[in-house]
Design a protein around this motif. Structure first.
Motif, PDB file in Angstrom:
ATOM      1  N   ALA A  70       0.827  -1.207   0.000  1.00 33.61           N
ATOM      2  CA  ALA A  70       0.000   0.000   0.000  1.00 33.61           C
ATOM      3  C   ALA A  70       0.859   1.254   0.000  1.00 33.61           C
ATOM      4  CB  ALA A  70      -0.926  -0.006   1.218  1.00 33.61           C
ATOM      5  N   PHE A  71       1.972   1.229   0.708  1.00 34.22           N
ATOM      6  CA  PHE A  71       2.875   2.386   0.775  1.00 34.22           C
ATOM      7  C   PHE A  71       3.375   2.770  -0.614  1.00 34.22           C
ATOM      8  CE2 PHE A  71       7.157   4.153   0.955  1.00 34.22           C
ATOM      9  CZ  PHE A  71       7.018   5.186   1.874  1.00 34.22           C
ATOM     10  N   PHE A  72       3.910   1.803  -1.342  1.00 39.03           N
ATOM     11  CA  PHE A  72       4.483   2.114  -2.657  1.00 39.03           C
ATOM     12  C   PHE A  72       3.401   2.439  -3.686  1.00 39.03           C
ATOM     13  CE2 PHE A  72       7.964  -0.285  -0.670  1.00 39.03           C
ATOM     14  CZ  PHE A  72       9.001   0.627  -0.878  1.00 39.03           C
ATOM     15  N   ALA A  73       2.240   1.792  -3.564  1.00 40.33           N
ATOM     16  CA  ALA A  73       1.140   2.106  -4.462  1.00 40.33           C
ATOM     17  C   ALA A  73       0.616   3.519  -4.215  1.00 40.33           C
ATOM     18  CB  ALA A  73       0.019   1.090  -4.285  1.00 40.33           C
ATOM     19  N   ALA A  74       0.606   3.939  -2.936  1.00 42.05           N
ATOM     20  CA  ALA A  74       0.161   5.294  -2.602  1.00 42.05           C
ATOM     21  C   ALA A  74       1.109   6.348  -3.158  1.00 42.05           C
ATOM     22  CB  ALA A  74       0.036   5.450  -1.086  1.00 42.05           C
ATOM     23  N   LEU A  75       2.399   6.056  -3.173  1.00 43.57           N
ATOM     24  CA  LEU A  75       3.375   6.959  -3.790  1.00 43.57           C
ATOM     25  C   LEU A  75       3.038   7.182  -5.262  1.00 43.57           C
ATOM     26  CD1 LEU A  75       6.921   5.931  -2.441  1.00 43.57           C
ATOM     27  CD2 LEU A  75       5.758   8.119  -2.109  1.00 43.57           C
TER      28      LEU A  75
ATOM     29  N   LEU B 139      -2.042  -3.022  -2.717  1.00 43.39           N
ATOM     30  CA  LEU B 139      -1.693  -2.297  -3.938  1.00 43.39           C
ATOM     31  C   LEU B 139      -2.870  -1.472  -4.455  1.00 43.39           C
ATOM     32  CD1 LEU B 139       0.345  -4.945  -5.980  1.00 43.39           C
ATOM     33  CD2 LEU B 139       1.195  -2.752  -5.145  1.00 43.39           C
ATOM     34  N   ILE B 140      -4.036  -2.097  -4.514  1.00 43.45           N
ATOM     35  CA  ILE B 140      -5.216  -1.438  -5.079  1.00 43.45           C
ATOM     36  C   ILE B 140      -5.658  -0.259  -4.228  1.00 43.45           C
ATOM     37  CG2 ILE B 140      -7.648  -1.740  -5.680  1.00 43.45           C
ATOM     38  CD1 ILE B 140      -6.949  -4.727  -6.235  1.00 43.45           C
ATOM     39  N   ILE B 141      -5.823  -0.503  -2.930  1.00 42.75           N
ATOM     40  CA  ILE B 141      -6.343   0.548  -2.048  1.00 42.75           C
ATOM     41  C   ILE B 141      -5.285   1.612  -1.779  1.00 42.75           C
ATOM     42  CG2 ILE B 141      -7.355   1.033   0.215  1.00 42.75           C
ATOM     43  CD1 ILE B 141      -8.579  -1.748   0.159  1.00 42.75           C
ATOM     44  N   GLY B 142      -4.026   1.209  -1.710  1.00 47.50           N
ATOM     45  CA  GLY B 142      -2.952   2.180  -1.532  1.00 47.50           C
ATOM     46  C   GLY B 142      -2.893   3.146  -2.702  1.00 47.50           C
ATOM     47  N   PHE B 143      -3.026   2.625  -3.916  1.00 50.84           N
ATOM     48  CA  PHE B 143      -3.039   3.474  -5.109  1.00 50.84           C
ATOM     49  C   PHE B 143      -4.217   4.446  -5.065  1.00 50.84           C
ATOM     50  CE2 PHE B 143      -4.472   4.280  -9.486  1.00 50.84           C
ATOM     51  CZ  PHE B 143      -3.325   4.878  -9.999  1.00 50.84           C
TER      52      PHE B 143
ATOM     53  N   ASP C  47      -5.729   5.554  -2.403  1.00 51.60           N
ATOM     54  CA  ASP C  47      -5.522   6.545  -1.344  1.00 51.60           C
ATOM     55  C   ASP C  47      -4.589   7.660  -1.803  1.00 51.60           C
ATOM     56  OD1 ASP C  47      -5.902   7.678   1.153  1.00 51.60           O
ATOM     57  OD2 ASP C  47      -4.204   6.654   2.035  1.00 51.60           O
ATOM     58  N   GLY C  48      -3.533   7.297  -2.517  1.00 48.08           N
ATOM     59  CA  GLY C  48      -2.625   8.307  -3.023  1.00 48.08           C
ATOM     60  C   GLY C  48      -3.260   9.170  -4.096  1.00 48.08           C
ATOM     61  N   LEU C  49      -4.135   8.576  -4.890  1.00 50.36           N
ATOM     62  CA  LEU C  49      -4.752   9.278  -6.008  1.00 50.36           C
ATOM     63  C   LEU C  49      -5.918  10.157  -5.585  1.00 50.36           C
ATOM     64  CD1 LEU C  49      -4.752   9.552  -9.139  1.00 50.36           C
ATOM     65  CD2 LEU C  49      -6.423   7.698  -9.173  1.00 50.36           C
ATOM     66  N   ILE C  50      -6.810   9.615  -4.741  1.00 47.78           N
ATOM     67  CA  ILE C  50      -8.013  10.339  -4.328  1.00 47.78           C
ATOM     68  C   ILE C  50      -8.088  10.447  -2.811  1.00 47.78           C
ATOM     69  CG2 ILE C  50     -10.534  10.443  -4.447  1.00 47.78           C
ATOM     70  CD1 ILE C  50     -10.387   8.817  -7.007  1.00 47.78           C
ATOM     71  N   GLY C  51      -8.167   9.301  -2.121  1.00 49.51           N
ATOM     72  CA  GLY C  51      -8.087   9.301  -0.662  1.00 49.51           C
ATOM     73  C   GLY C  51      -9.350   9.007   0.114  1.00 49.51           C
ATOM     74  N   PRO C  52     -10.415   9.810  -0.029  1.00 50.03           N
ATOM     75  CA  PRO C  52     -11.589   9.634   0.827  1.00 50.03           C
ATOM     76  C   PRO C  52     -12.183   8.230   0.747  1.00 50.03           C
ATOM     77  CG  PRO C  52     -11.728  11.707  -0.349  1.00 50.03           C
ATOM     78  CD  PRO C  52     -10.562  10.965  -0.926  1.00 50.03           C
TER      79      PRO C  52
ATOM     80  N   ALA D 162       2.007   9.455   0.873  1.00 47.74           N
ATOM     81  CA  ALA D 162       1.465  10.662   0.238  1.00 47.74           C
ATOM     82  C   ALA D 162       2.125  11.921   0.793  1.00 47.74           C
ATOM     83  CB  ALA D 162      -0.050  10.718   0.440  1.00 47.74           C
ATOM     84  N   ILE D 163       2.343  11.949   2.116  1.00 41.92           N
ATOM     85  CA  ILE D 163       2.985  13.119   2.743  1.00 41.92           C
ATOM     86  C   ILE D 163       4.403  13.301   2.203  1.00 41.92           C
ATOM     87  CG2 ILE D 163       3.951  13.975   4.919  1.00 41.92           C
ATOM     88  CD1 ILE D 163       1.451  12.797   6.290  1.00 41.92           C
TER      89      ILE D 163
END
Length: 256
Positions: free
Chosen positions: A82-87, A144-148, A150-155, A191-192
């Protein structure tokens, strides 16, 4: 600025409270900051919300950790992917029209609400339906799916994570909430790191919001642990239905 800050801090408190129980606090916090600070780029506003989000989520995770036994292999698989997908999601946020994704999210949320409402035992008791290896693999895929996302949209990320930990990995609501918080810390941190490195965080708003989000998370976590799985299930349904109404309104209003 004072009026805007007061409004944002009030919303941050409510978001922290909701997020600590069932996730989905961003569904309140993100639209609010987009409405209250319309003159800033979307990427900047999304980056700003990550600071209060990670503050409240970290406090909630700490309080859950004192009463919940973590499955560390499943947790690590989900959090790392999730971390890398969020990046990646944070990098792409300014390059994809979010309105394309909203109708898809609405359909998913309707399904989640119906499934949770019709299945009365959903998340009430922990169910181990998969071998550990399969659980770890599934956790990594959904991370991977949810991390991506979260980084893209989030809510709604917290609610989606809870759904996966319950429906796919067999956790109860309290256990799912605890694990979801750790994964959500990883996605927020990713994301931060990206948004701060590109100057997309308004710290004059983010820091006060973080303090109020922390306060909301403190009370939300305490209530969730006190009331147990049945209460969290009902609260989850309320948040999901509210989310559906919010997305439906946005889609009908903008015509997307």
């Amino acid at each position: 600025m004072a009026t805007e800050l007061i409004l944002l801090c009030t919303v941050a408190f409510a978001a922290g409270f909701i997020d600590a129980i069932v996730g989905g606090g961003g569904l309140l916090q993100t639209p609010a900051i987009l409405l209250i600070l319309p003159n800033y780029p979307v990427a900047t506003l999304l980056g700003t919300t990550k600071i209060p989000s990670i503050a409240g989520t970290t406090l909630a995770a700490f309080k859950y950790a004192r009463q919940v036994k973590f499955n560390y292999r499943v947790l690590a698989a989900c959090a790392v992917t999730a971390f890398f997908a969020a990046l990646l999601g944070a990098y792409l946020v300014s390059r994809i029209d979010n309105s394309v994704i909203k109708p898809i999210i609405l359909v998913v949320l309707v399904f989640v609400a119906l499934y949770t409402y019709l299945n009365k035992q959903f998340g009430i008791h922990q169910e181990k339906t998969y071998a550990v290896v399969k659980q770890v693999l599934l956790a990594g895929i959904f991370g991977l799916i949810i991390g991506f996302y979260d980084g893209l949209i989030g809510p709604g990320t917290g609610s989606f994570l809870i759904l996966v930990f319950i429906a796919v990995l067999g956790f109860d609501f309290i256990g799912a909430s605890a694990h979801a918080k750790i994964v959500n810390i990883a996605t927020n941190l990713a994301a931060i790191l990206y948004f701060s490195s590109t100057g997309h965080i308004l710290f004059q708003y983010a820091i006060p919001m973080a303090i109020f989000n922390l306060s909301g998370a403190f009370f939300g976590t305490k209530l969730a642990l006190l009331k147990g799985n049945k209460f969290v299930r009902v609260f989850f349904l309320i948040v999901v239905f509210g989310t559906i109404l919010r997305f439906a309104y946005d889609i009908l209003k903008t015509g997307v």
